[in-house]
Enzyme design. Structure first.
Site, PDB file in Angstrom:
ATOM      1  CG  PHE A 188      -1.791   1.189   1.381  1.00 46.24           C
ATOM      2  CD1 PHE A 188      -3.081   1.195   0.875  1.00 46.24           C
ATOM      3  CD2 PHE A 188      -1.334   2.319   2.049  1.00 46.24           C
ATOM      4  CE1 PHE A 188      -3.903   2.305   1.017  1.00 46.24           C
ATOM      5  CE2 PHE A 188      -2.137   3.436   2.199  1.00 46.24           C
ATOM      6  CZ  PHE A 188      -3.426   3.433   1.688  1.00 46.24           C
ATOM      7  CG  ASP A 189       3.235   1.912   3.414  1.00 53.04           C
ATOM      8  OD1 ASP A 189       2.621   0.822   3.524  1.00 53.04           O
ATOM      9  OD2 ASP A 189       3.417   2.694   4.350  1.00 53.04           O
TER      10      ASP A 189
END
Length: 240
Positions: A188-189
């Site tokens: 996600f990051d």
């Protein structure tokens, strides 16, 4: 893309999964730090992604004890899923997040949010830039450096550390970028940052002091394989 402006309110998101052993202590450390070191109005959001231990009960108890702690429960597992929900639910000027183990020293938090106030869209902690201090085993150090080298080889983000779980997004950036993210787990990051670079958002890196959590539940080989697969997806099947 951001305009500089005064930050009035910050949401601090802590995604958790089966963290009954450290949650209370970590939240109280974050609360004490924020009370003593920042001038913004703030709320701590505990984003529990389907814990099977007593994490959710502890989160609810903390919210009863402290009005500035808000519990958020998701019935499906996934760190990215928890962050997505919390960031999109946030109405604060800045939504920040950090790992519950507090491996990143909280001393960098004012600079993280301050970067958004300066006009950056996203601010990220970096363990690999000048001025950072890091204590971790050789295997994790090598894995991190290899990953970030591969990331820049494929996409040239110009960023030194996409993985550090210590980030802040303006409200505008969060609500425009997060809906585009497909990954629901650890990538996600990185996906947020790749989308930000692609769309011209301003990103600032902040040097941090980082100490490895020796009790971390993260499986390095499993997460590394997820990263490789997701990098290939972003490279050859980029979102529209």
């Amino acid at each position: 893309m951001a305009d500089s402006g005064k930050v009035h309110r910050v949401d601090v998101v802590i995604p958790v999964y089966n963290e009954e052993g450290v949650l209370r202590d970590s939240v109280e450390k974050v609360r004490n730090f924020l009370r003593e070191n920042v001038t913004w109005s703030w709320t701590i959001v505990i984003a529990d992604n389907a814990s099977s231990d007593s994490t959710w009960e502890i989160a609810q108890d903390l919210s009863r004890q402290y009005p500035d702690v808000v519990p958020l429960y998701l019935d499906h597992k996934g760190r990215g899923r928890a962050l997505r929900r919390a960031l999109l639910d946030s109405e604060a000027d800045v939504a920040a997040y950090m790992d519950v183990d507090l491996s990143t020293d909280l001393g960098a938090f004012p600079a993280l949010v301050g970067a958004i106030e300066e006009g950056y869209d996203i601010a990220i902690g970096s363990r690999l830039m000048a001025g950072s201090t890091v204590q971790r085993c050789f295997k994790r150090e090598l894995t991190s450096r290899t990953y970030n080298f591969l990331l820049n080889l494929m996409f040239w983000t110009g960023l030194s550390d996409a993985q550090c779980g210590f980030k802040a997004l303006s409200n505008k950036a969060a609500h425009e970028l997060v809906p585009l993210v497909r990954n629901q787990e650890w990538f996600f990051d990185t996906e947020v940052l790749l989308l930000a670079r692609r769309k011209g958002y301003r990103v600032k890196e902040i040097p941090v002091t980082w100490t490895e959590d020796l009790d971390s539940k993260v499986s390095v080989p499993k997460v590394a394989w997820e990263y490789v697969k997701e990098l290939l997806r972003m490279r050859f099947r980029p979102p529209s």
